[in-house]
Enzyme design. Structure first.
Site, short mmCIF file in Angstrom:
data_model
loop_
_atom_site.label_atom_id
_atom_site.label_comp_id
_atom_site.label_asym_id
_atom_site.label_seq_id
_atom_site.Cartn_x
_atom_site.Cartn_y
_atom_site.Cartn_z
N ASN A 1 -11.26 8.41 -41.41
CA ASN A 1 -10.62 9.66 -40.29
C ASN A 1 -11.75 9.62 -39.34
OD1 ASN A 1 -8.46 10.11 -42.29
ND2 ASN A 1 -9.84 11.27 -43.40
N HIS B 1 -20.23 12.24 -41.00
CA HIS B 1 -21.10 11.06 -41.42
C HIS B 1 -20.14 10.10 -41.80
CE1 HIS B 1 -24.87 9.60 -43.85
NE2 HIS B 1 -23.86 8.87 -44.04
N HIS C 1 -17.66 7.62 -42.93
CA HIS C 1 -17.52 7.36 -44.48
C HIS C 1 -16.07 6.74 -44.75
CE1 HIS C 1 -15.99 11.16 -43.49
NE2 HIS C 1 -14.98 11.27 -44.27
P1 AMP Z 1 -12.86 13.53 -44.15
O1 AMP Z 1 -11.87 14.51 -44.12
O2 AMP Z 1 -12.39 12.11 -43.72
O3 AMP Z 1 -13.99 13.85 -43.22
O4 AMP Z 1 -13.50 13.49 -45.92
C1 AMP Z 1 -14.57 14.27 -46.03
C2 AMP Z 1 -14.23 14.12 -47.69
O5 AMP Z 1 -15.46 14.41 -48.23
C3 AMP Z 1 -13.15 14.97 -48.23
O6 AMP Z 1 -12.29 14.15 -49.09
C4 AMP Z 1 -13.98 15.84 -49.19
O7 AMP Z 1 -13.25 16.31 -50.29
C5 AMP Z 1 -15.33 14.90 -49.34
N1 AMP Z 1 -16.49 15.67 -49.79
C6 AMP Z 1 -16.73 16.95 -49.04
N2 AMP Z 1 -17.86 17.64 -49.67
C7 AMP Z 1 -18.17 16.57 -50.72
C8 AMP Z 1 -19.12 16.44 -51.66
N3 AMP Z 1 -20.36 17.38 -51.96
N4 AMP Z 1 -19.11 15.48 -53.00
C9 AMP Z 1 -18.14 14.80 -52.85
N5 AMP Z 1 -17.18 14.64 -51.71
C10 AMP Z 1 -17.24 15.63 -50.73
ZN ZN Z 2 -25.44 12.07 -42.48
#
Ligand code: AMP
Ligand code: ZN
Length: 114
Positions: A87, A98, A100
């Site tokens: 995304n 960040h 991912h």
């Molecule tokens: P996005 O919406 O593509 O930015 O995805 C961010 C993802 O990170 C979401 O699916 C969240 O559930 C996940 N997320 C946020 N904080 C954490 C965390 N501390 N540990 C693991 N996953 C996380």
């Molecule tokens: Zn970072």
């Protein structure tokens, strides 16, 4: 980057359930999974989004794909299939700035995405 939640996961200052780690990337379980298998794969080095990927750092993206493939095999979703999602930006649904990639599997995926 200070105050970046995923940089803190890399540093270990906030906990995560890591399923993969090497010198360049970390893979860990999503805290709020949307599929039976939901792994987040990130570069250790802070890159905000795909918009900050360029010819100098793009190697990390192919590395992440290879790691996703390896994790998919290990977690038993490689034969049935899986989805890799990025995304980017607000309308793309990016909530953590960040870079991912989501590795999703263990159920049938829908198309188009929401
Ligand atoms: P996005 O919406 O593509 O930015 O995805 C961010 C993802 O990170 C979401 O699916 C969240 O559930 C996940 N997320 C946020 N904080 C954490 C965390 N501390 N540990 C693991 N996953 C996380
Ligand atoms: Zn970072």
């Amino acid at each position: 980057m200070m105050n970046c939640i995923f940089c803190k996961i890399v540093e270990g200052t906030i906990p995560s359930q890591k399923v993969y780690e090497d010198e360049k990337v970390v893979g860990f379980k999503d805290i709020s999974p949307v599929a039976p298998v939901h792994i987040i794969i990130i570069p250790k080095h802070h890159i905000e989004s795909v918009m900050e990927v360029d010819e100098n750092n793009a190697d990390i993206v192919s590395h992440i794909i290879l790691v996703a493939k390896k994790i998919a095999k290990e977690l038993g979703i490689s034969e049935k299939g899986f989805r890799i999602v990025n995304n980017c930006g607000k309308e793309g649904g990016q909530t953590v700035p960040h870079l991912h990639f989501h590795l999703l599997g263990g159920r049938d995926m829908q198309w188009p995405p929401g």
